[in-house]
Design an enzyme around this catalytic site. Structure first.
Site, PDB file in Angstrom:
ATOM      1  N   ARG A  43      37.203  36.538  39.123  1.00  0.00           N
ATOM      2  CA  ARG A  43      38.119  35.571  38.492  1.00  0.00           C
ATOM      3  C   ARG A  43      37.915  35.731  36.997  1.00  0.00           C
ATOM      4  NH1 ARG A  43      40.894  32.211  36.100  1.00  0.00           N
ATOM      5  NH2 ARG A  43      41.676  30.282  36.949  1.00  0.00           N
ATOM      6  N   GLU A  51      50.252  30.917  39.384  1.00  0.00           N
ATOM      7  CA  GLU A  51      50.020  31.360  40.761  1.00  0.00           C
ATOM      8  C   GLU A  51      51.134  32.312  41.191  1.00  0.00           C
ATOM      9  OE1 GLU A  51      47.220  30.585  42.529  1.00  0.00           O
ATOM     10  OE2 GLU A  51      46.613  29.674  40.647  1.00  0.00           O
ATOM     11  N   ARG A  94      33.619  33.378  43.873  1.00  0.00           N
ATOM     12  CA  ARG A  94      34.070  34.513  43.079  1.00  0.00           C
ATOM     13  C   ARG A  94      33.195  34.663  41.835  1.00  0.00           C
ATOM     14  NH1 ARG A  94      40.231  32.581  42.421  1.00  0.00           N
ATOM     15  NH2 ARG A  94      39.011  30.831  41.634  1.00  0.00           N
TER      16      ARG A  94
END
Length: 156
Positions: A43, A51, A94
């Site tokens: 990330r 998104e 992440r």
């Protein structure tokens, strides 16, 4: 990879005793701020891109700004190897990292070109001037009306 004097100085100023973990390899783009780097989900630190399903508006016309941000990230990286320096791990497991492709900061490039915003809540204040410049120049998202990605996620 050899650590430079400036890398060591930055670590000392940040209170770190050892170098950050670095991952190098080929990337598979997930969306405008997430990628898979040789099996590690990354990330991008301090930025937030729309998104994949998010849309924006140019006057009365809707456009797929989330898909365009993903495409922009993929084109920016191309087939160049990516080098990512881990800074944290998020609640989804992440690796949160700053990344470079061809010597260019991917995080900064995404914000400066208007495909992501500075995620100030998570360290993104370092990208504030780049966001201001992208907004001023009407680049990417800033060429339209859009909902901040974090607001869009809450609503959907």
């Amino acid at each position: 990879m050899r650590e430079t004097f400036f890398d060591m100085a930055e670590r000392l100023l940040e209170g770190q005793s050892s170098p950050r973990d670095t991952v190098v390899g080929g990337a598979r783009i997930i969306d405008g701020d997430t990628l898979n780097l040789d099996g590690t989900r990354i990330r991008l630190y301090g930025i937030d891109a729309p998104e994949s399903a998010q849309s924006c508006k140019h006057a009365a016309r809707t456009w797929a700004c989330g898909a365009e941000a993903t495409r922009a990230l993929a084109e920016m990286i191309g087939d160049r190897p990516l080098t990512c320096e881990a800074r944290d791990t998020d609640r989804y497991g992440r690796t949160v990292a700053t990344c470079e492709a061809g010597g260019v900061s991917v995080n900064t490039w995404m914000v400066r070109n208007g495909w992501a915003v500075a995620y100030r809540q998570y360290g993104g204040e370092i990208y504030g001037a780049n966001e201001d410049a992208a907004r001023r120049d009407g680049l990417g998202l800033w060429s339209s009306t859009f909902e901040m990605p974090w607001d869009w996620r809450k609503a959907h």
